[in-house]
Design a protein around this motif. Structure first.
Motif, PDB file in Angstrom:
ATOM      1  N   TYR A  41       0.834  -1.203   0.000  1.00  0.00           N
ATOM      2  CA  TYR A  41       0.000   0.000   0.000  1.00  0.00           C
ATOM      3  C   TYR A  41       0.872   1.257   0.000  1.00  0.00           C
ATOM      4  N   GLN A  42       2.037   1.184   0.665  1.00  0.00           N
ATOM      5  CA  GLN A  42       2.947   2.331   0.678  1.00  0.00           C
ATOM      6  C   GLN A  42       3.574   2.548  -0.696  1.00  0.00           C
ATOM      7  N   VAL A  43       3.867   1.462  -1.385  1.00  0.00           N
ATOM      8  CA  VAL A  43       4.416   1.564  -2.750  1.00  0.00           C
ATOM      9  C   VAL A  43       3.395   2.235  -3.660  1.00  0.00           C
ATOM     10  N   LEU A  44       2.130   1.798  -3.590  1.00  0.00           N
ATOM     11  CA  LEU A  44       1.083   2.411  -4.406  1.00  0.00           C
ATOM     12  C   LEU A  44       0.889   3.873  -4.009  1.00  0.00           C
ATOM     13  N   ALA A  45       0.878   4.165  -2.720  1.00  0.00           N
ATOM     14  CA  ALA A  45       0.746   5.555  -2.269  1.00  0.00           C
ATOM     15  C   ALA A  45       1.897   6.406  -2.800  1.00  0.00           C
ATOM     16  N   ASP A  46       3.111   5.853  -2.798  1.00  0.00           N
ATOM     17  CA  ASP A  46       4.273   6.591  -3.320  1.00  0.00           C
ATOM     18  C   ASP A  46       4.117   6.902  -4.801  1.00  0.00           C
ATOM     19  N   VAL A  47       3.602   5.942  -5.571  1.00  0.00           N
ATOM     20  CA  VAL A  47       3.393   6.148  -7.010  1.00  0.00           C
ATOM     21  C   VAL A  47       2.379   7.263  -7.229  1.00  0.00           C
ATOM     22  N   LEU A  48       1.254   7.181  -6.521  1.00  0.00           N
ATOM     23  CA  LEU A  48       0.219   8.201  -6.674  1.00  0.00           C
ATOM     24  C   LEU A  48       0.690   9.562  -6.172  1.00  0.00           C
ATOM     25  N   ARG A  49       1.409   9.577  -5.045  1.00  0.00           N
ATOM     26  CA  ARG A  49       1.945  10.827  -4.494  1.00  0.00           C
ATOM     27  C   ARG A  49       2.867  11.505  -5.497  1.00  0.00           C
ATOM     28  N   GLU A  50       3.725  10.725  -6.139  1.00  0.00           N
ATOM     29  CA  GLU A  50       4.654  11.299  -7.127  1.00  0.00           C
ATOM     30  C   GLU A  50       3.879  11.905  -8.288  1.00  0.00           C
ATOM     31  N   ARG A  51       2.823  11.251  -8.730  1.00  0.00           N
ATOM     32  CA  ARG A  51       2.006  11.775  -9.831  1.00  0.00           C
ATOM     33  C   ARG A  51       1.295  13.068  -9.428  1.00  0.00           C
ATOM     34  N   LEU A 110      -7.836   0.812  -9.383  1.00  0.00           N
ATOM     35  CA  LEU A 110      -6.429   0.983  -8.997  1.00  0.00           C
ATOM     36  C   LEU A 110      -5.807  -0.366  -8.640  1.00  0.00           C
ATOM     37  N   ALA A 111      -6.567  -1.200  -7.946  1.00  0.00           N
ATOM     38  CA  ALA A 111      -6.064  -2.521  -7.570  1.00  0.00           C
ATOM     39  C   ALA A 111      -5.725  -3.332  -8.815  1.00  0.00           C
ATOM     40  N   TRP A 112      -6.604  -3.302  -9.796  1.00  0.00           N
ATOM     41  CA  TRP A 112      -6.371  -4.052 -11.032  1.00  0.00           C
ATOM     42  C   TRP A 112      -5.164  -3.484 -11.788  1.00  0.00           C
ATOM     43  N   GLU A 113      -5.093  -2.143 -11.909  1.00  0.00           N
ATOM     44  CA  GLU A 113      -3.995  -1.492 -12.640  1.00  0.00           C
ATOM     45  C   GLU A 113      -2.630  -1.763 -12.011  1.00  0.00           C
ATOM     46  N   HIS A 114      -2.588  -1.850 -10.680  1.00  0.00           N
ATOM     47  CA  HIS A 114      -1.308  -1.970  -9.975  1.00  0.00           C
ATOM     48  C   HIS A 114      -1.081  -3.358  -9.392  1.00  0.00           C
ATOM     49  N   ASP A 115      -1.938  -4.303  -9.749  1.00  0.00           N
ATOM     50  CA  ASP A 115      -1.795  -5.689  -9.329  1.00  0.00           C
ATOM     51  C   ASP A 115      -1.689  -5.841  -7.805  1.00  0.00           C
ATOM     52  N   GLY A 123      -4.437  -5.961  -4.087  1.00  0.00           N
ATOM     53  CA  GLY A 123      -5.807  -6.203  -3.647  1.00  0.00           C
ATOM     54  C   GLY A 123      -6.554  -4.894  -3.440  1.00  0.00           C
ATOM     55  N   ARG A 124      -7.869  -4.965  -3.460  1.00  0.00           N
ATOM     56  CA  ARG A 124      -8.692  -3.774  -3.269  1.00  0.00           C
ATOM     57  C   ARG A 124      -8.427  -3.140  -1.909  1.00  0.00           C
ATOM     58  N   ASP A 125      -8.268  -3.951  -0.867  1.00  0.00           N
ATOM     59  CA  ASP A 125      -7.975  -3.412   0.466  1.00  0.00           C
ATOM     60  C   ASP A 125      -6.652  -2.659   0.483  1.00  0.00           C
ATOM     61  N   THR A 126      -5.676  -3.161  -0.273  1.00  0.00           N
ATOM     62  CA  THR A 126      -4.380  -2.485  -0.370  1.00  0.00           C
ATOM     63  C   THR A 126      -4.551  -1.132  -1.039  1.00  0.00           C
ATOM     64  N   ALA A 127      -5.340  -1.078  -2.111  1.00  0.00           N
ATOM     65  CA  ALA A 127      -5.594   0.186  -2.798  1.00  0.00           C
ATOM     66  C   ALA A 127      -6.331   1.161  -1.879  1.00  0.00           C
ATOM     67  N   LEU A 128      -7.321   0.661  -1.137  1.00  0.00           N
ATOM     68  CA  LEU A 128      -8.048   1.516  -0.201  1.00  0.00           C
ATOM     69  C   LEU A 128      -7.124   2.085   0.872  1.00  0.00           C
ATOM     70  N   LYS A 129      -6.225   1.259   1.359  1.00  0.00           N
ATOM     71  CA  LYS A 129      -5.290   1.707   2.391  1.00  0.00           C
ATOM     72  C   LYS A 129      -4.373   2.801   1.842  1.00  0.00           C
ATOM     73  N   ALA A 130      -3.923   2.663   0.595  1.00  0.00           N
ATOM     74  CA  ALA A 130      -3.087   3.690  -0.042  1.00  0.00           C
ATOM     75  C   ALA A 130      -3.870   4.988  -0.205  1.00  0.00           C
ATOM     76  N   LEU A 131      -5.115   4.886  -0.654  1.00  0.00           N
ATOM     77  CA  LEU A 131      -5.946   6.079  -0.825  1.00  0.00           C
ATOM     78  C   LEU A 131      -6.202   6.768   0.509  1.00  0.00           C
ATOM     79  N   ASN A 132      -6.471   5.992   1.543  1.00  0.00           N
ATOM     80  CA  ASN A 132      -6.698   6.576   2.869  1.00  0.00           C
ATOM     81  C   ASN A 132      -5.455   7.267   3.397  1.00  0.00           C
ATOM     82  N   LEU A 133      -4.292   6.704   3.125  1.00  0.00           N
ATOM     83  CA  LEU A 133      -3.044   7.333   3.544  1.00  0.00           C
ATOM     84  C   LEU A 133      -2.897   8.692   2.871  1.00  0.00           C
ATOM     85  N   LEU A 134      -3.149   8.749   1.572  1.00  0.00           N
ATOM     86  CA  LEU A 134      -3.025  10.014   0.841  1.00  0.00           C
ATOM     87  C   LEU A 134      -4.101  11.015   1.262  1.00  0.00           C
TER      88      LEU A 134
END
Length: 129
Positions: A5-15, A33-38, A40-51
């Protein structure tokens, strides 16, 4: 090892920081986002909540997730005197109804002496003057 989730958050943060995701732009759903970044949905939600907690994303009135609280359409700037105290909390059910807040959106509470003002955190910016 960095959590996914931190890796996905870092990607989105950089964008967001680079401007590739402009203020007000709608993000894909957590499932997309989960599908695009391979991940789980919970992982994507956690990244979005962090941001969201960092103020880089906000929940719009249509329940979409959008970029940049400062770029939120209709954002109001509230100037605070030095003696003001600012806190954040979750709204009461009445405040949520009155402010038209989506589920999970906090409020900002400005206290000056005995007087409190409550503002929607997803569309308010505050600055001490």
């Amino acid at each position: 090892m960095t959590a996914r989730y931190q890796v996905l958050a870092d990607v989105l943060r950089e964008r967001i920081v680079s401007g590739r995701l402009a203020p007000g732009k709608r993000l894909p759903s957590a499932a997309e986002l989960a599908w695009e970044h391979d991940v789980g949905r919970d992982t994507a939600l956690k990244a979005l909540n962090l941001l969201r907690s960092e103020g880089l994303l906000y929940m719009a009135h249509d329940n979409s997730i959008r970029v940049g609280e400062a770029g939120a359409p209709g954002a109001t700037l509230v100037r605070l005197p030095q003696e003001a105290t600012l806190t954040a909390r979750m709204p009461t059910p009445r405040e949520r109804d009155e402010l038209g807040l989506p589920e999970g959106t906090p409020v900002l509470v400005v206290r000056i002496g005995d007087v409190e003002e409550v503002h929607a955190a997803d569309r308010t910016a505050m600055r001490y003057s």
